[in-house]
Enzyme design. Sequence first.
Site, mmCIF file in Angstrom:
data_model
loop_
_atom_site.group_PDB
_atom_site.id
_atom_site.type_symbol
_atom_site.label_atom_id
_atom_site.label_comp_id
_atom_site.label_asym_id
_atom_site.label_seq_id
_atom_site.Cartn_x
_atom_site.Cartn_y
_atom_site.Cartn_z
ATOM 1 N N CYS A 235 0.813 -1.212 0.000
ATOM 2 C CA CYS A 235 0.000 0.000 0.000
ATOM 3 C C CYS A 235 0.849 1.266 0.000
ATOM 4 C CB CYS A 235 -0.931 0.002 1.205
ATOM 5 S SG CYS A 235 -1.974 1.473 1.285
ATOM 6 N N CYS B 159 -1.469 1.508 -3.141
ATOM 7 C CA CYS B 159 -2.532 2.503 -2.961
ATOM 8 C C CYS B 159 -2.043 3.947 -2.918
ATOM 9 C CB CYS B 159 -3.286 2.229 -1.657
ATOM 10 S SG CYS B 159 -3.562 0.498 -1.275
ATOM 11 N N LYS C 136 0.024 5.222 -6.099
ATOM 12 C CA LYS C 136 -0.911 5.159 -7.229
ATOM 13 C C LYS C 136 -1.930 6.291 -7.137
ATOM 14 C CE LYS C 136 -4.290 2.480 -6.875
ATOM 15 N NZ LYS C 136 -5.038 1.232 -6.578
ATOM 16 N N TYR D 132 -8.852 -4.065 -11.605
ATOM 17 C CA TYR D 132 -8.842 -2.662 -11.184
ATOM 18 C C TYR D 132 -7.469 -2.021 -11.357
ATOM 19 C CZ TYR D 132 -6.660 -3.968 -6.706
ATOM 20 O OH TYR D 132 -5.793 -4.431 -5.743
ATOM 21 N N GLU E 122 -7.083 1.258 -13.615
ATOM 22 C CA GLU E 122 -6.581 2.478 -12.985
ATOM 23 C C GLU E 122 -5.363 3.026 -13.719
ATOM 24 O OE1 GLU E 122 -7.991 1.841 -8.336
ATOM 25 O OE2 GLU E 122 -6.054 1.056 -8.985
ATOM 26 N N HIS F 18 -28.748 19.210 -2.090
ATOM 27 C CA HIS F 18 -28.868 19.716 -3.464
ATOM 28 C C HIS F 18 -28.029 20.976 -3.661
ATOM 29 C CE1 HIS F 18 -30.879 20.388 -7.325
ATOM 30 N NE2 HIS F 18 -30.996 21.668 -6.977
ATOM 31 N N GLU G 236 -27.183 13.185 -4.307
ATOM 32 C CA GLU G 236 -28.610 13.250 -4.015
ATOM 33 C C GLU G 236 -29.406 12.260 -4.851
ATOM 34 O OE1 GLU G 236 -31.049 16.674 -5.518
ATOM 35 O OE2 GLU G 236 -29.097 17.418 -6.146
#
Length: 460
Positions: A43, A48, A51, A179, A183, A437, A442
Site C-alpha cells: 500500500c 494505494c 498510485k 482494477y 486504474e 442539493h 442526491e
Amino acid sequence: MAQYDYDLFVIGAGSGGVRAARLAAMSGARVAIAEEDRVGGTCVIRGCVPKKFMVYASEFAHHFKTSKGYGWTVEGASFDWPAFLAEKDKEIARLSGIYVRNLQNAGAELAHGKARLLDAHTVEVGKIGKRTADKILIATGGRPWRPADLPGVEHAISSDDCFHLPKLPKSIVIGGGGYIAVEFAGIFNGLGVDVTLVHRGPNVLRGFDDDVRSHVTEEMEKRGITVILAAQHTAIEKTANGFMNKLSNGHECESELVMLCLGREPYVEGLGLEKAGVKLNEQGAVAVDEYSRTNVSNIWAVGDVTDRINLTPVAIREGQAFAQTEFYDTPTSFDHEMVASAVFSQPPIGSVGLSEADARKQYGKVDIYLARMKPMKYAFAGSDERALLKLVVDCATDKVLGCHVVGPDAPEMIQMAAIAMKMGVTKHQWDATCAVHPTLAEELVTMREKHEPLGLGQVA
C-alpha cells in the site's frame, strides 16, 4: 528464562503486519517484525498511496479541459514526470519512516531481511540468524503474477515498476482488465500517453456489477483509451521503436512500453511454510479460519497472503482482530461482509454489497433502481461524460443489497453508503433521507421508479 526469544514474530511489515505488531507490543509482549523491503508494504510503497498520487496528477488534464467551459484559459500547461517522481518519493519515504517510528515507539523490534520458517516456532532472518517465537504471524502480502509461458514476457513491466519509470512512454499497451489495469490505463491516458487496454474477458472489472463494467468501458473510450476485449497477448517482440504486441485475435499493435496487470498472487515463495506444516488452499493462499489462524495452532496469517478481500483496510482490521484476540483477551474476528471498495479509474467507482447478478442468485426477486445522467459540473462545460448510480434492493425485505456509483467523488460517497448498508438499511429508510442539493449524491436518495429515476437538473 523465557522459552522463546519473542512472544510474537511477524513476517511482513505491511499495513496488516504493522498494525498487529504495534498492538501486540503495546500490550507488553515481546514483539519482532521482519521486512525484506521497505516498511509499509504494498500500500505505502508500491500500491494505494503512490498510485493515488499518480491518479491526482493525471486528473489535471481533464480538469484543465473542463475549466474552459467555466471561462478559464490555461495556456502552456505541461507535466514534469521527473519532478513528480521526486516529490512522490519524498512523501513515500516520509510515510515509511512514520511506520518505522510507530513500531519503535510501541516497543517492537524491526529486523531487515527476508524471513523464513524453519519450524513452527523458529524463524531465520537473512544474515541476522535464527529467532524463536511463541506465536508467528504471516503478513507478506501479494506479488504481481506473470505468465511464464508467454513468449517475450521478460519485456513487460508490472504495476510495481510503474512508480520508477525514468520517463513517460509515448504509448503503452496494458494487458489485463482488473482494477489495477483499469486504474493505470486512466493514469497514463491522463498524462498524455497513448493507451491501449487488452483484456481476455468480455468486459473489464470481473466481479463488479455488469452495468458498472459496461459504463466504465464506455467512459474510458470517450477519454481516448482503446479497449480491446476478448483478446490477450500471445507474444511480445522487441522492435526498433519499442515492442510489438501480438494478440490472440490476430491483431498486432506496437507500443513503446508493455505492462502486464494479470492479477496478483499470495507471496509465499521462500517462506518455508512446508517446514512448519502450514497448509495452503487451492488458490495457493495461506488457509485460515475466521480468526486468521492457520492449521498450525501457533501460526496466523492476515492480509493479501490469505486472499480473502485484498484491500489495505481489511488487512489492518484483520491484524487488529488478531492482536485483540491473542494479546488483549478479547476474541475478535473481522466481518468480511459488506466491505466497500473503490476503483480509482477515470471516472472512479464506488461499490458496496452485491451486484445485480449475485443478488438475483442469492435472493431471487430484486428491484433495481438505475440512473444515468450528466454530472452538473461536466454538463455545464459541454462534456458528454455521464455518471451511473444503481441500487439493488431485496423485494421481500426492502433491504438495500448493493450500491454502485460511477462518477465524480464516487469513492467518497460509497464510504457513507457502506455505513448505512452495514446497519441493514431498507430502501424506505434510505428514501426518508433528505437530499443535499445540488449534488450527484442526491440521486441516491431520489430514485423512486425502477429504471426511470429523475436525473439531476430535471423537474421533479
